[in-house]
Design a protein around this motif. Structure first.
Motif, PDB file in Angstrom:
ATOM      1  N   VAL A 181      60.945  27.926  51.285  1.00 57.87           N
ATOM      2  CA  VAL A 181      62.146  27.390  51.905  1.00 57.87           C
ATOM      3  C   VAL A 181      61.810  26.296  52.900  1.00 57.87           C
ATOM      4  N   SER A 182      60.698  26.435  53.627  1.00 55.75           N
ATOM      5  CA  SER A 182      60.378  25.484  54.680  1.00 55.75           C
ATOM      6  C   SER A 182      59.797  24.182  54.149  1.00 55.75           C
ATOM      7  N   GLY A 183      59.247  24.185  52.932  1.00 57.03           N
ATOM      8  CA  GLY A 183      58.617  22.989  52.398  1.00 57.03           C
ATOM      9  C   GLY A 183      57.178  22.824  52.850  1.00 57.03           C
ATOM     10  N   ASN A 184      56.707  23.700  53.706  1.00 55.02           N
ATOM     11  CA  ASN A 184      55.340  23.641  54.200  1.00 55.02           C
ATOM     12  C   ASN A 184      54.399  24.204  53.137  1.00 55.02           C
ATOM     13  N   PRO A 185      53.386  23.443  52.708  1.00 56.97           N
ATOM     14  CA  PRO A 185      52.476  23.948  51.668  1.00 56.97           C
ATOM     15  C   PRO A 185      51.645  25.138  52.118  1.00 56.97           C
ATOM     16  N   GLU A 186      51.579  25.404  53.437  1.00 62.78           N
ATOM     17  CA  GLU A 186      50.836  26.555  53.943  1.00 62.78           C
ATOM     18  C   GLU A 186      51.448  27.867  53.446  1.00 62.78           C
ATOM     19  N   TYR A 187      52.737  27.855  53.165  1.00 64.97           N
ATOM     20  CA  TYR A 187      53.421  29.073  52.753  1.00 64.97           C
ATOM     21  C   TYR A 187      53.531  29.209  51.247  1.00 64.97           C
ATOM     22  N   GLN A 188      52.850  28.386  50.498  1.00 67.91           N
ATOM     23  CA  GLN A 188      52.867  28.500  49.045  1.00 67.91           C
ATOM     24  C   GLN A 188      51.662  29.309  48.590  1.00 67.91           C
ATOM     25  N   VAL A 189      51.612  30.562  48.993  1.00 64.67           N
ATOM     26  CA  VAL A 189      50.508  31.435  48.618  1.00 64.67           C
ATOM     27  C   VAL A 189      50.890  32.230  47.390  1.00 64.67           C
ATOM     28  N   ASP A 190      49.892  32.734  46.706  1.00 64.03           N
ATOM     29  CA  ASP A 190      50.102  33.540  45.521  1.00 64.03           C
ATOM     30  C   ASP A 190      50.739  34.857  45.934  1.00 64.03           C
ATOM     31  N   ALA A 191      51.910  35.181  45.389  1.00 67.37           N
ATOM     32  CA  ALA A 191      52.602  36.428  45.693  1.00 67.37           C
ATOM     33  C   ALA A 191      52.637  37.274  44.427  1.00 67.37           C
ATOM     34  N   PRO A 192      51.611  38.089  44.202  1.00 66.48           N
ATOM     35  CA  PRO A 192      51.560  38.873  42.974  1.00 66.48           C
ATOM     36  C   PRO A 192      52.607  39.988  42.980  1.00 66.48           C
ATOM     37  N   PRO A 193      53.072  40.373  41.803  1.00 65.48           N
ATOM     38  CA  PRO A 193      54.040  41.464  41.731  1.00 65.48           C
ATOM     39  C   PRO A 193      53.396  42.814  42.049  1.00 65.48           C
ATOM     40  N   ALA A 194      54.227  43.810  42.291  1.00 66.17           N
ATOM     41  CA  ALA A 194      53.744  45.130  42.709  1.00 66.17           C
ATOM     42  C   ALA A 194      52.891  45.781  41.638  1.00 66.17           C
ATOM     43  N   TYR A 195      53.261  45.624  40.375  1.00 63.55           N
ATOM     44  CA  TYR A 195      52.472  46.268  39.325  1.00 63.55           C
ATOM     45  C   TYR A 195      51.067  45.682  39.248  1.00 63.55           C
ATOM     46  N   ALA A 196      50.918  44.401  39.572  1.00 67.43           N
ATOM     47  CA  ALA A 196      49.589  43.792  39.588  1.00 67.43           C
ATOM     48  C   ALA A 196      48.760  44.339  40.744  1.00 67.43           C
ATOM     49  N   MET A 197      49.400  44.580  41.883  1.00 64.21           N
ATOM     50  CA  MET A 197      48.696  45.147  43.025  1.00 64.21           C
ATOM     51  C   MET A 197      48.238  46.575  42.736  1.00 64.21           C
ATOM     52  N   VAL A 198      49.114  47.372  42.113  1.00 62.42           N
ATOM     53  CA  VAL A 198      48.760  48.753  41.800  1.00 62.42           C
ATOM     54  C   VAL A 198      47.622  48.789  40.784  1.00 62.42           C
ATOM     55  N   ALA A 199      47.712  47.983  39.739  1.00 58.85           N
ATOM     56  CA  ALA A 199      46.647  47.952  38.732  1.00 58.85           C
ATOM     57  C   ALA A 199      45.346  47.460  39.338  1.00 58.85           C
ATOM     58  N   ASP A 200      45.424  46.503  40.250  1.00 57.59           N
ATOM     59  CA  ASP A 200      44.228  45.992  40.900  1.00 57.59           C
ATOM     60  C   ASP A 200      43.579  47.068  41.765  1.00 57.59           C
ATOM     61  N   ALA A 201      44.388  47.796  42.523  1.00 59.40           N
ATOM     62  CA  ALA A 201      43.854  48.816  43.425  1.00 59.40           C
ATOM     63  C   ALA A 201      43.313  50.030  42.673  1.00 59.40           C
ATOM     64  N   VAL A 202      43.963  50.398  41.579  1.00 60.48           N
ATOM     65  CA  VAL A 202      43.591  51.633  40.879  1.00 60.48           C
ATOM     66  C   VAL A 202      42.527  51.397  39.815  1.00 60.48           C
ATOM     67  N   ILE A 203      42.584  50.266  39.123  1.00 65.01           N
ATOM     68  CA  ILE A 203      41.691  50.043  37.988  1.00 65.01           C
ATOM     69  C   ILE A 203      40.633  48.986  38.301  1.00 65.01           C
ATOM     70  N   ALA A 204      41.062  47.800  38.679  1.00 61.92           N
ATOM     71  CA  ALA A 204      40.138  46.668  38.771  1.00 61.92           C
ATOM     72  C   ALA A 204      39.138  46.803  39.914  1.00 61.92           C
ATOM     73  N   ARG A 205      39.591  47.145  41.113  1.00 64.51           N
ATOM     74  CA  ARG A 205      38.678  47.198  42.259  1.00 64.51           C
ATOM     75  C   ARG A 205      37.565  48.235  42.079  1.00 64.51           C
ATOM     76  N   PRO A 206      37.877  49.466  41.645  1.00 59.61           N
ATOM     77  CA  PRO A 206      36.761  50.407  41.435  1.00 59.61           C
ATOM     78  C   PRO A 206      35.773  49.921  40.371  1.00 59.61           C
ATOM     79  N   LEU A 207      36.273  49.300  39.297  1.00 60.40           N
ATOM     80  CA  LEU A 207      35.368  48.782  38.269  1.00 60.40           C
ATOM     81  C   LEU A 207      34.526  47.622  38.798  1.00 60.40           C
ATOM     82  N   LEU A 208      35.123  46.754  39.611  1.00 59.54           N
ATOM     83  CA  LEU A 208      34.369  45.635  40.179  1.00 59.54           C
ATOM     84  C   LEU A 208      33.332  46.104  41.198  1.00 59.54           C
ATOM     85  N   ILE A 209      33.660  47.117  41.970  1.00 63.17           N
ATOM     86  CA  ILE A 209      32.690  47.662  42.915  1.00 63.17           C
ATOM     87  C   ILE A 209      31.532  48.309  42.155  1.00 63.17           C
TER      88      ILE A 209
END
Length: 112
Positions: A29-57
């Motif tokens: 809304v502000s037009g400031n490029p600082e606020y154009q960060v990647d906002a992943p959906p909740a299912y991506a966060m859950v899959a990342d926390a439960v599946i991807a992070r333990p496998l990457l560690i």
């Protein structure tokens, strides 16, 4: 209520909240490029926390072990930097230096 009903109700509530689309999204809304960060959906966060992070560690730990075991041979071949980068640093960056659900490494995941 018994424990099973409480657990089932909490699971149903969590799953229903994860199915709601993120209203913030990438709307800048502000037009400031600082606020154009990647906002992943909740299912991506859950899959990342439960599946991807333990496998990457686990991959980082296994890669570090392989790096130590093969270190004499890579030192003779002169590829210690490349082997360390591929076996330890890249999986470590993907596991520890990435926001939850993001696809890019680092903290500043701008849409550049």
């Amino acid at each position: 209520m018994n424990m099973f009903r409480i657990t089932a109700a909490m699971l149903a509530l969590c799953m229903s909240l994860m199915s709601v689309p993120v209203s913030a999204g990438n709307g800048n809304v502000s037009g400031n490029p600082e606020y154009q960060v990647d906002a992943p959906p909740a299912y991506a966060m859950v899959a990342d926390a439960v599946i991807a992070r333990p496998l990457l560690i686990a991959g980082t730990i296994i890669g570090a072990g392989l790096f130590v075991v093969t270190l004499p041979f890579t030192a003779l071949g002169g590829g210690v930097d490349r082997a360390g980068q591929a076996l330890v640093v890249e999986p470590g960056k993907a596991a520890f230096v990435r926001c939850l659900g993001c696809t890019k490494d680092g903290y500043n995941n701008h849409d550049d």
